[in-house]
Design a protein around this motif. Structure first.
Motif, PDB file in Angstrom:
ATOM      1  N   THR A  99     -12.556   2.808   9.053  1.00 45.02           N
ATOM      2  CA  THR A  99     -11.444   2.277   9.846  1.00 45.02           C
ATOM      3  C   THR A  99     -10.199   2.153   8.978  1.00 45.02           C
ATOM      4  N   LEU A 100      -9.054   2.065   9.665  1.00 40.02           N
ATOM      5  CA  LEU A 100      -7.799   1.878   8.950  1.00 40.02           C
ATOM      6  C   LEU A 100      -7.749   0.507   8.292  1.00 40.02           C
ATOM      7  N   PRO A 101      -6.989   0.370   7.206  1.00 34.51           N
ATOM      8  CA  PRO A 101      -6.797  -0.962   6.638  1.00 34.51           C
ATOM      9  C   PRO A 101      -6.030  -1.847   7.620  1.00 34.51           C
ATOM     10  N   ASP A 102      -6.192  -3.138   7.476  1.00 29.34           N
ATOM     11  CA  ASP A 102      -5.520  -4.068   8.393  1.00 29.34           C
ATOM     12  C   ASP A 102      -4.003  -3.931   8.283  1.00 29.34           C
TER      13      ASP A 102
ATOM     14  N   MET B  25      -0.619   0.995   6.704  1.00 28.10           N
ATOM     15  CA  MET B  25      -0.848   2.018   5.680  1.00 28.10           C
ATOM     16  C   MET B  25      -1.814   3.062   6.225  1.00 28.10           C
ATOM     17  N   LEU B  26      -1.471   4.336   6.125  1.00 28.26           N
ATOM     18  CA  LEU B  26      -2.310   5.437   6.603  1.00 28.26           C
ATOM     19  C   LEU B  26      -2.769   6.271   5.420  1.00 28.26           C
ATOM     20  N   PRO B  27      -4.070   6.391   5.187  1.00 27.20           N
ATOM     21  CA  PRO B  27      -4.540   7.245   4.088  1.00 27.20           C
ATOM     22  C   PRO B  27      -4.311   8.711   4.413  1.00 27.20           C
ATOM     23  N   TRP B  28      -4.513   9.565   3.416  1.00 26.56           N
ATOM     24  CA  TRP B  28      -4.280  10.996   3.603  1.00 26.56           C
ATOM     25  C   TRP B  28      -5.224  11.547   4.674  1.00 26.56           C
ATOM     26  N   PHE B  29      -4.789  12.606   5.326  1.00 34.44           N
ATOM     27  CA  PHE B  29      -5.527  13.191   6.432  1.00 34.44           C
ATOM     28  C   PHE B  29      -6.964  13.537   6.016  1.00 34.44           C
ATOM     29  N   GLY B  30      -7.924  13.090   6.815  1.00 37.57           N
ATOM     30  CA  GLY B  30      -9.340  13.372   6.544  1.00 37.57           C
ATOM     31  C   GLY B  30     -10.040  12.317   5.729  1.00 37.57           C
ATOM     32  N   SER B  31      -9.296  11.374   5.147  1.00 38.19           N
ATOM     33  CA  SER B  31      -9.934  10.357   4.300  1.00 38.19           C
ATOM     34  C   SER B  31     -10.858   9.452   5.114  1.00 38.19           C
ATOM     35  N   LEU B  32     -10.398   9.030   6.291  1.00 37.33           N
ATOM     36  CA  LEU B  32     -11.236   8.155   7.130  1.00 37.33           C
ATOM     37  C   LEU B  32     -12.507   8.875   7.587  1.00 37.33           C
TER      38      LEU B  32
ATOM     39  N   SER C  42     -15.155  14.734  -2.228  1.00 34.95           N
ATOM     40  CA  SER C  42     -14.055  15.113  -1.344  1.00 34.95           C
ATOM     41  C   SER C  42     -13.105  13.943  -1.118  1.00 34.95           C
ATOM     42  N   LEU C  43     -13.661  12.736  -0.978  1.00 37.35           N
ATOM     43  CA  LEU C  43     -12.826  11.552  -0.765  1.00 37.35           C
ATOM     44  C   LEU C  43     -11.990  11.246  -2.004  1.00 37.35           C
TER      45      LEU C  43
ATOM     46  N   PRO D 181      -0.729  11.459  -1.663  1.00 38.99           N
ATOM     47  CA  PRO D 181      -0.020  10.223  -1.283  1.00 38.99           C
ATOM     48  C   PRO D 181      -0.518   9.649   0.033  1.00 38.99           C
ATOM     49  N   GLY D 182      -0.396   8.306   0.128  1.00 39.52           N
ATOM     50  CA  GLY D 182      -0.648   7.630   1.381  1.00 39.52           C
ATOM     51  C   GLY D 182       0.661   7.394   2.119  1.00 39.52           C
ATOM     52  N   ILE D 183       0.610   7.257   3.415  1.00 40.81           N
ATOM     53  CA  ILE D 183       1.800   7.103   4.240  1.00 40.81           C
ATOM     54  C   ILE D 183       1.829   5.685   4.798  1.00 40.81           C
TER      55      ILE D 183
END
Length: 444
Positions: free
Chosen positions: A83-86, A114-121, A278-279, A286-288
């Motif tokens: 899940t995304l961070p709070d 905060m959104l991690p890089w694509f595919g991280s979740l 991979s993670l 970078p994170g967005i």
């Protein structure tokens, strides 16, 4: 003098005939008792089979319950990892308002995510799911091992029960031989040594029976421990051990490759390490960060100002730049090492499983050969030899010591016949354990 000698010969002849009849009667009685025991046993009703006890252990064993709770805990990790961070929410109040053309700015509310890089979740969820499957295989391994322990313990109890039964039957035979040697000794047809030898054999057998009974109590305690029962609980065994069948070595090896929980657990660990690699690689990107600011604005004191007191809305975007990527590179290298480590473990485990299977197949075949030998040849031959020597002993043409030795050898063969049968079943049970025959289906 001749009449006295003739009378004595008639007396001995009569005694000799009576002793032969007595010996024949003893042999007939013992055979009848053994036949009745064999006839009665198949009609005895037993409450639980081996599978029933295994199911009871699966429901009550504390170690197995602990493993299952670990699996349930691993299932919850997916909700944590994937899940995304709070989001972050903040409120600012300007103690001294900032004057602007539209009016004084009095406060601010900020919301950011905060959104991690694509595919991280996706990788995080995949890692947690794979770890849950590995935990399930660990639980399944513990379950199969406890099933094996239950079955082997029951087989050992069965072997002891049969050994005690045979020893007691032999005890009756030795008691009859003691009586026979005493009767012959009283008529000067045997020496006191024959009586002493029979008594020595009888006492040795009594001690052996007591040891077997003590061993049985220890096994019952171990069995109740596996079932998480009280020590006083009774264990009711199956009435007999049937024939066992196993597949060919090639089929068994294929089953091990597909179903063995230890191998599957290691494979899931390998897959988890690959996902972690991979993670870790994505963490070098970078994170967005996206956010919104809402600013409260008061009315301005300046006249004729359009949009006076209108609140402000601001959209914010940012990036988390991995300037210090050394730790992430170390995570990638760590994952590579973990992958190689697990691959070596898989190779080693495959080799050891093959060796264990071959050893179990050897034990199974050897036990089968021994059971056939004792059951179809040795016991029949030695029984026939004892019958012949008992008839000869009545006419005082056979050695009593040899009768005792042969009787002892017969009991030894009978015990070995039981041991070979239980060893065969133990080997089959261990093969089932290696092949994961009693695995649970994760989709059920």
């Amino acid at each position: 003098m001749r009449e006295e000698q003739r009378s004595r010969n008639i007396h001995y002849s009569t005694l000799n005939k009576q002793e032969r009849n007595h010996s024949a009667y003893l042999l007939y009685s013992l055979r009848l008792i053994s036949l009745l025991v064999l006839v009665i046993l198949p009609f005895t009703t037993y409450a639980q089979s081996i599978a029933d006890y295994q199911q009871e252990a699966a429901e009550n064993n504390p170690e197995l319950k602990s493993k299952y709770q670990q699996y349930l805990s691993a299932l919850e990790e997916s909700s944590i990892m994937g899940t995304l961070p709070d989001p972050e929410v903040s409120f600012s109040y300007f103690i001294k308002p900032i004057e602007t053309r539209l009016g004084p700015q009095q406060g601010r509310i900020s919301v950011s995510q905060m959104l991690p890089w694509f595919g991280s979740l996706r990788d995080q969820r995949s890692v947690s799911d794979i770890r849950a499957k590995a935990s399930f295989e660990s639980f399944q391994e513990s379950r199969n091992r406890i099933f094996l322990q239950v079955e082997q313990t029951l087989l050992e109890i069965y072997e002891l029960d049969e050994s005690i039964r045979l020893a007691k039957e032999n005890q009756m035979i030795l008691n009859s031989l003691v009586e026979l040697s005493l009767s012959r000794y009283e008529t000067d047809r045997a020496t006191q040594v024959d009586v002493l030898r029979a008594q020595i054999e009888e006492e040795d057998l009594n001690i052996q029976i007591e040891l077997l009974q003590d061993n049985r109590e220890v096994l019952l305690q171990r069995m109740n421990e596996l079932l998480n029962r009280s020590e006083s609980s009774k264990i009711i065994l199956p009435d007999s051990l049937g024939e066992t069948e196993i597949n060919s070595r090639e089929e068994l090896m294929a089953q091990i490759q597909q179903q063995n929980p230890n191998l599957n657990r290691l494979r899931y660990q390998e897959a988890s390490s690959k996902e972690m690699r991979s993670l870790a690689q994505k963490q070098n990107r970078p994170g967005i960060k996206l956010g919104v600011d809402y600013i409260f604005t008061g009315e301005t004191d300046m006249p004729n100002v359009a949009n006076s007191g209108e609140d402000a809305l601001m959209v914010m975007a940012g990036f988390k730049v991995p300037l210090f990527g050394k730790k992430n590179n170390a995570k990638v290298q760590q994952s590579e090492r973990n992958i190689q480590d697990v691959q070596f473990q898989i190779s080693s485990r495959e080799n050891s499983l093959q060796t264990e299977l071959d050893a179990s197949l050897r034990d199974y075949e050897d036990a089968q050969r021994k059971f056939t030998l004792y059951n179809q040849k040795q016991i029949q031959r030695i029984t026939q030899a004892i019958d012949i020597m008992m008839e000869s002993y009545s006419s005082d043409s056979s050695d009593f010591e040899e009768i005792l030795r042969m009787q002892r050898k017969k009991l030894e063969y009978q015990l070995k016949r039981i041991q070979s049968r239980t060893v065969q079943h133990k080997a089959a049970a261990y093969i089932d354990y290696l092949t994961g025959k009693k695995n649970l289906n994760l989709n059920n």
